[in-house]
Design a protein around this motif. Structure first.
Motif, PDB file in Angstrom:
ATOM      1  N   LEU A 171     -43.769  23.540   4.204  1.00  0.00           N
ATOM      2  CA  LEU A 171     -42.673  23.028   5.010  1.00  0.00           C
ATOM      3  C   LEU A 171     -42.491  23.887   6.244  1.00  0.00           C
ATOM      4  CD1 LEU A 171     -39.980  22.064   2.363  1.00  0.00           C
ATOM      5  CD2 LEU A 171     -41.210  20.536   3.891  1.00  0.00           C
ATOM      6  N   LEU A 218     -47.291  18.683   2.766  1.00  0.00           N
ATOM      7  CA  LEU A 218     -46.196  18.319   3.650  1.00  0.00           C
ATOM      8  C   LEU A 218     -46.534  17.030   4.384  1.00  0.00           C
ATOM      9  CD1 LEU A 218     -43.481  19.127   4.993  1.00  0.00           C
ATOM     10  CD2 LEU A 218     -44.863  20.196   6.785  1.00  0.00           C
ATOM     11  N   ASN A 238     -39.419  15.203   6.895  1.00  0.00           N
ATOM     12  CA  ASN A 238     -40.474  15.817   6.094  1.00  0.00           C
ATOM     13  C   ASN A 238     -40.217  15.550   4.613  1.00  0.00           C
ATOM     14  OD1 ASN A 238     -41.778  17.360   8.335  1.00  0.00           O
ATOM     15  ND2 ASN A 238     -39.813  18.406   8.365  1.00  0.00           N
ATOM     16  N   GLU A 250     -42.080  16.455   0.620  1.00  0.00           N
ATOM     17  CA  GLU A 250     -43.143  17.052  -0.179  1.00  0.00           C
ATOM     18  C   GLU A 250     -42.734  17.002  -1.651  1.00  0.00           C
ATOM     19  OE1 GLU A 250     -46.233  20.861  -0.116  1.00  0.00           O
ATOM     20  OE2 GLU A 250     -44.527  20.777   1.273  1.00  0.00           O
TER      21      GLU A 250
END
Length: 228
Positions: free
Chosen positions: A217, A58, A70, A72
């Motif tokens: 997350l 993350l 965020n 990922e």
């Protein structure tokens, strides 16, 4: 109540530990100079096999207006794509973005096909606004995702986070590399570590379920919730 890893997993992976039934996928081919609009959603059933080969972890940053962003990305093996590695990414923000786009380089010379809601996640977090994607001309090095919709996910007693769908990029690659990717949130640009295909095999890391990887997350959002 703070947002915890079990809570976020309940949203992102409900029912995902069930037996594999008739898993399948119908990703849309994306050739150099072409586009896909809208990106189709996963149409299979059951729980596909997934082995995580690499995970960026993350990554979190903050926009000038205070919005948390965020990102990922994962490289995975899956029975949905036995001919190569699948690359999957998700973006989330702490407030509803006015627009959300992503640019992923490194696909020159590879076959690609796209599908939204690649099944790490449940249908409950897959919005109808799947967005569009285009591939650059020539060797088609760059994939550009635009007009990505988000779905608000609110834990009990917590503030919502806004998740994009999980996007799967099906390729014929046998390995991966790690270029930078660009995420645009409104007028703000952010650079994150990404993953892209390459022909030579990479040294695999210990495999984990993509379902558990998505929990990162939740972990990041939990930290943010505790701070506030």
């Amino acid at each position: 109540m703070p947002l915890t890893k079990p809570v976020i997993l309940a949203f992102l992976a409900a029912g995902a530990l069930g037996a594999l039934t008739q898993a399948g996928a119908a990703p849309a081919p994306l050739t150099p100079g072409g586009s896909v609009n809208p990106i189709p959603t996963y149409s299979g059933t059951g729980t596909p096999t997934v082995e995580v080969l690499h995970d960026t972890g993350l990554q979190t940053t903050m926009s000038p207006n205070g919005m948390t962003v965020n990102f990922e990305e994962w490289a995975v093996n899956s029975n949905l794509n036995p001919s190569g590695v699948v690359f999957a990414f998700v973006i989330s923000t702490s407030s509803s973005p006015s627009s959300l786009d992503a640019t992923l380089p490194g696909y020159s010379g590879f076959m690609t096909a796209l599908e939204s809601c690649f099944p790490f996640s449940s249908a409950g977090t897959c919005g109808t606004e799947t967005g569009m994607a285009a591939r650059s001309g020539g060797m088609g090095d760059t994939l550009t995702f635009s007009s990505l919709g988000t779905t608000p996910v609110a834990p009990p007693g917590g503030s919502p986070a806004y998740f994009s769908n999980l996007y799967g990029i099906f390729t014929n690659a046998s390995g991966w590399t790690d270029p930078s990717v660009t995420v645009m949130v409104g007028d703000s640009s952010f650079t994150f570590e990404g993953i892209a295909p390459k022909t030579s095999s990479s040294v695999p890391e210990p495999a984990t379920l993509g379902l558990l990887a998505l929990g990162l997350l939740g972990t990041g959002l939990a930290r943010r919730s505790r701070k506030h």
